[in-house]
Design a protein around this motif. Sequence first.
Motif, PDB file in Angstrom:
ATOM      1  N   PHE A 192       0.800  -1.277   0.021  1.00  5.43           N
ATOM      2  CA  PHE A 192      -0.068  -0.075  -0.019  1.00  5.43           C
ATOM      3  C   PHE A 192       0.983   1.353  -0.006  1.00  5.43           C
ATOM      4  CE2 PHE A 192       0.974  -0.886   4.252  1.00  5.43           C
ATOM      5  CZ  PHE A 192       1.023   0.302   5.091  1.00  5.43           C
ATOM      6  N   LEU A 193       1.978   1.385   0.532  1.00  2.46           N
ATOM      7  CA  LEU A 193       2.986   2.340   0.460  1.00  2.46           C
ATOM      8  C   LEU A 193       3.585   2.703  -0.711  1.00  2.46           C
ATOM      9  CD1 LEU A 193       5.097   1.608   3.530  1.00  2.46           C
ATOM     10  CD2 LEU A 193       3.172   3.209   3.543  1.00  2.46           C
ATOM     11  N   ILE A 194       3.743   1.715  -1.645  1.00  8.21           N
ATOM     12  CA  ILE A 194       4.213   1.807  -2.877  1.00  8.21           C
ATOM     13  C   ILE A 194       3.379   2.337  -3.694  1.00  8.21           C
ATOM     14  CG2 ILE A 194       5.110   0.391  -4.944  1.00  8.21           C
ATOM     15  CD1 ILE A 194       6.260  -1.500  -3.108  1.00  8.21           C
ATOM     16  N   LEU A 195       2.000   1.700  -3.832  1.00  7.89           N
ATOM     17  CA  LEU A 195       0.899   2.231  -4.522  1.00  7.89           C
ATOM     18  C   LEU A 195       0.528   3.604  -4.123  1.00  7.89           C
ATOM     19  CD1 LEU A 195      -1.239  -1.093  -4.234  1.00  7.89           C
ATOM     20  CD2 LEU A 195      -0.269  -0.097  -6.436  1.00  7.89           C
ATOM     21  N   ARG A 196       0.616   3.741  -2.856  1.00 10.38           N
ATOM     22  CA  ARG A 196       0.124   5.284  -2.612  1.00 10.38           C
ATOM     23  C   ARG A 196       1.209   6.207  -3.111  1.00 10.38           C
ATOM     24  NH1 ARG A 196       0.183   5.903   3.684  1.00 10.38           N
ATOM     25  NH2 ARG A 196      -1.579   4.596   3.455  1.00 10.38           N
ATOM     26  N   ALA A 197       2.416   6.113  -3.066  1.00 12.14           N
ATOM     27  CA  ALA A 197       3.538   6.962  -3.597  1.00 12.14           C
ATOM     28  C   ALA A 197       3.600   6.922  -5.102  1.00 12.14           C
ATOM     29  CB  ALA A 197       4.874   6.409  -3.104  1.00 12.14           C
ATOM     30  N   VAL A 198       3.187   5.938  -5.947  1.00  6.97           N
ATOM     31  CA  VAL A 198       3.072   6.044  -7.379  1.00  6.97           C
ATOM     32  C   VAL A 198       1.774   6.862  -7.624  1.00  6.97           C
ATOM     33  CG1 VAL A 198       2.505   4.784  -9.320  1.00  6.97           C
ATOM     34  CG2 VAL A 198       4.065   3.940  -7.786  1.00  6.97           C
ATOM     35  N   ARG A 199       0.636   6.579  -7.163  1.00  2.96           N
ATOM     36  CA  ARG A 199      -0.526   7.658  -7.159  1.00  2.96           C
ATOM     37  C   ARG A 199      -0.491   8.841  -7.128  1.00  2.96           C
ATOM     38  NH1 ARG A 199      -3.774   2.119  -5.077  1.00  2.96           N
ATOM     39  NH2 ARG A 199      -4.330   1.456  -7.076  1.00  2.96           N
ATOM     40  N   GLU A 200      -0.036   9.174  -5.787  1.00  6.80           N
ATOM     41  CA  GLU A 200       0.139  10.731  -5.364  1.00  6.80           C
ATOM     42  C   GLU A 200       1.045  11.192  -6.076  1.00  6.80           C
ATOM     43  OE1 GLU A 200       1.040  10.404  -1.191  1.00  6.80           O
ATOM     44  OE2 GLU A 200      -0.972  10.010  -0.543  1.00  6.80           O
ATOM     45  N   SER A 201       2.088  10.660  -6.624  1.00  3.76           N
ATOM     46  CA  SER A 201       3.035  11.410  -7.774  1.00  3.76           C
ATOM     47  C   SER A 201       2.423  11.533  -9.094  1.00  3.76           C
ATOM     48  CB  SER A 201       4.272  10.703  -7.540  1.00  3.76           C
ATOM     49  OG  SER A 201       4.299   9.249  -8.313  1.00  3.76           O
ATOM     50  N   LYS A 202       1.256  11.131  -9.344  1.00  2.13           N
ATOM     51  CA  LYS A 202       0.635  10.936 -10.627  1.00  2.13           C
ATOM     52  C   LYS A 202       1.450  10.035 -11.630  1.00  2.13           C
ATOM     53  CE  LYS A 202      -1.483  15.596 -10.386  1.00  2.13           C
ATOM     54  NZ  LYS A 202      -1.545  15.689  -8.973  1.00  2.13           N
ATOM     55  N   GLY A 203       2.080   9.018 -11.162  1.00  2.00           N
ATOM     56  CA  GLY A 203       2.828   8.304 -11.935  1.00  2.00           C
ATOM     57  C   GLY A 203       1.937   6.821 -12.375  1.00  2.00           C
ATOM     58  N   PHE A 204       2.601   5.852 -12.813  1.00  3.07           N
ATOM     59  CA  PHE A 204       1.808   4.808 -12.956  1.00  3.07           C
ATOM     60  C   PHE A 204       2.632   3.377 -12.707  1.00  3.07           C
ATOM     61  CE2 PHE A 204       4.040   6.515 -16.852  1.00  3.07           C
ATOM     62  CZ  PHE A 204       4.718   5.467 -17.284  1.00  3.07           C
ATOM     63  N   ALA A 205       2.058   2.205 -12.882  1.00  2.00           N
ATOM     64  CA  ALA A 205       2.679   1.135 -12.884  1.00  2.00           C
ATOM     65  C   ALA A 205       2.772   0.403 -14.437  1.00  2.00           C
ATOM     66  CB  ALA A 205       2.103   0.049 -11.722  1.00  2.00           C
ATOM     67  N   ILE A 206       3.671  -0.513 -14.697  1.00  2.00           N
ATOM     68  CA  ILE A 206       3.985  -0.994 -16.118  1.00  2.00           C
ATOM     69  C   ILE A 206       4.352  -2.213 -15.750  1.00  2.00           C
ATOM     70  CG2 ILE A 206       5.780   0.452 -16.474  1.00  2.00           C
ATOM     71  CD1 ILE A 206       4.789   0.229 -19.538  1.00  2.00           C
ATOM     72  N   ALA A 207       4.004  -3.335 -16.684  1.00  4.33           N
ATOM     73  CA  ALA A 207       4.776  -4.605 -16.792  1.00  4.33           C
ATOM     74  C   ALA A 207       5.076  -4.968 -18.128  1.00  4.33           C
ATOM     75  CB  ALA A 207       3.592  -5.719 -16.509  1.00  4.33           C
ATOM     76  N   VAL A 208       6.347  -5.365 -18.130  1.00  3.63           N
ATOM     77  CA  VAL A 208       6.951  -5.584 -19.668  1.00  3.63           C
ATOM     78  C   VAL A 208       7.299  -7.226 -19.734  1.00  3.63           C
ATOM     79  CG1 VAL A 208       8.062  -3.340 -19.879  1.00  3.63           C
ATOM     80  CG2 VAL A 208       9.282  -5.037 -18.462  1.00  3.63           C
ATOM     81  N   THR A 209       7.095  -7.741 -20.799  1.00  6.17           N
ATOM     82  CA  THR A 209       7.491  -8.920 -21.069  1.00  6.17           C
ATOM     83  C   THR A 209       9.092  -9.374 -20.994  1.00  6.17           C
ATOM     84  OG1 THR A 209       7.810  -9.024 -23.342  1.00  6.17           O
ATOM     85  CG2 THR A 209       5.686  -9.187 -22.487  1.00  6.17           C
ATOM     86  N   ASP A 210       9.364 -10.777 -20.641  1.00 13.65           N
ATOM     87  CA  ASP A 210      10.669 -11.269 -20.603  1.00 13.65           C
ATOM     88  C   ASP A 210      11.324 -10.861 -22.006  1.00 13.65           C
ATOM     89  OD1 ASP A 210      10.474 -11.944 -18.105  1.00 13.65           O
ATOM     90  OD2 ASP A 210      10.660 -13.950 -18.454  1.00 13.65           O
ATOM     91  N   GLU A 211      10.609 -10.971 -23.299  1.00  8.92           N
ATOM     92  CA  GLU A 211      11.231 -10.697 -24.639  1.00  8.92           C
ATOM     93  C   GLU A 211      11.580  -9.298 -24.615  1.00  8.92           C
ATOM     94  OE1 GLU A 211       8.812 -14.530 -24.456  1.00  8.92           O
ATOM     95  OE2 GLU A 211       8.324 -12.261 -23.873  1.00  8.92           O
ATOM     96  N   LYS A 212      10.882  -8.387 -23.979  1.00  6.69           N
ATOM     97  CA  LYS A 212      11.162  -7.145 -24.281  1.00  6.69           C
ATOM     98  C   LYS A 212      12.334  -6.725 -23.219  1.00  6.69           C
ATOM     99  CE  LYS A 212       6.796  -4.873 -25.766  1.00  6.69           C
ATOM    100  NZ  LYS A 212       5.697  -4.083 -25.613  1.00  6.69           N
ATOM    101  N   ILE A 213      12.682  -7.328 -22.123  1.00  7.83           N
ATOM    102  CA  ILE A 213      13.471  -7.190 -21.135  1.00  7.83           C
ATOM    103  C   ILE A 213      15.023  -7.512 -21.781  1.00  7.83           C
ATOM    104  CG2 ILE A 213      14.600  -7.949 -18.996  1.00  7.83           C
ATOM    105  CD1 ILE A 213      11.847  -8.296 -17.653  1.00  7.83           C
ATOM    106  N   THR A 214      14.861  -8.743 -22.295  1.00  7.51           N
ATOM    107  CA  THR A 214      16.021  -9.145 -23.239  1.00  7.51           C
ATOM    108  C   THR A 214      16.235  -8.268 -24.394  1.00  7.51           C
ATOM    109  OG1 THR A 214      15.283 -11.395 -22.689  1.00  7.51           O
ATOM    110  CG2 THR A 214      16.882 -11.372 -24.391  1.00  7.51           C
ATOM    111  N   ALA A 215      15.275  -7.656 -24.985  1.00  2.00           N
ATOM    112  CA  ALA A 215      15.715  -6.996 -26.295  1.00  2.00           C
ATOM    113  C   ALA A 215      16.223  -5.711 -25.559  1.00  2.00           C
ATOM    114  CB  ALA A 215      14.441  -6.613 -27.016  1.00  2.00           C
TER     115      ALA A 215
END
Length: 253
Positions: A192-215
Amino acid sequence: MAVSMGKALGIKHMAMPTNGNAGAALAAYATSCGIRTTIFCPADTPEVNVSEIELQARRLSRQRPDRRLRQDRRRGKAKAGWFDTSTLKEPYRIEGRRRWAGTRRTARLEVPDVIFYPDRRRHRPDRDVEGLAELEAIGFIGSKRPRMVAVQASGCAPMVRAFEAGTEHAPRWEDAHTIASGIRVPQAVGDFLILRAVRESKGFAIAVTDEKITAALNEVAREEGLLLCPEGAATYAAYKESLADGRVTKMIA
């Protein structure tokens, strides 16, 4: 800071769970000042991390699933009397990370517009919130704050799922898997601390695939001559994806 304070307070034995790097750091620092260490890690921890820990830790336990790690840690604490150095279980790791994070981000006294975090136990946006507030209080920076972006792998993305669902807590992610073992955290402590910090900063959360990580890892190695770990490559992959979909923009010099 945790080990230094442990030494000052007379701690003789420290233990923690790890995906690799934190356990290696604890084993190195504690061993150097005469504190025994017991490190718990998942069975699929990369061998390079396991070898580093084995060189210095008094005992290394490799197990699966993650719940077993918690059970053994609790039983061992009662039996062996070690000090639990897990995330949010003692104050000094938090204090050390908070001070290091905020000052590192503003080494030139410039607050960035956006920070991409490989979302793991150690790299947490909520700790930067406190560190940056302290720097403002002593006059090193102004009131500007960065947008904070939590980056996870598609195969283990509980924080992204919770962010998108608008919930305060992130339920456990079952069957977690990714090549970026450092961000394979099925259930975060202090979610909840992480989510609160992200939201209050007007940021966002994003997931990337292993293929994109490797690339991303290969691109940075080829173009910049830098060998990133998969976790670091995940943040670059997330940055590229966020540029493409318009969530961030490049600064025009």
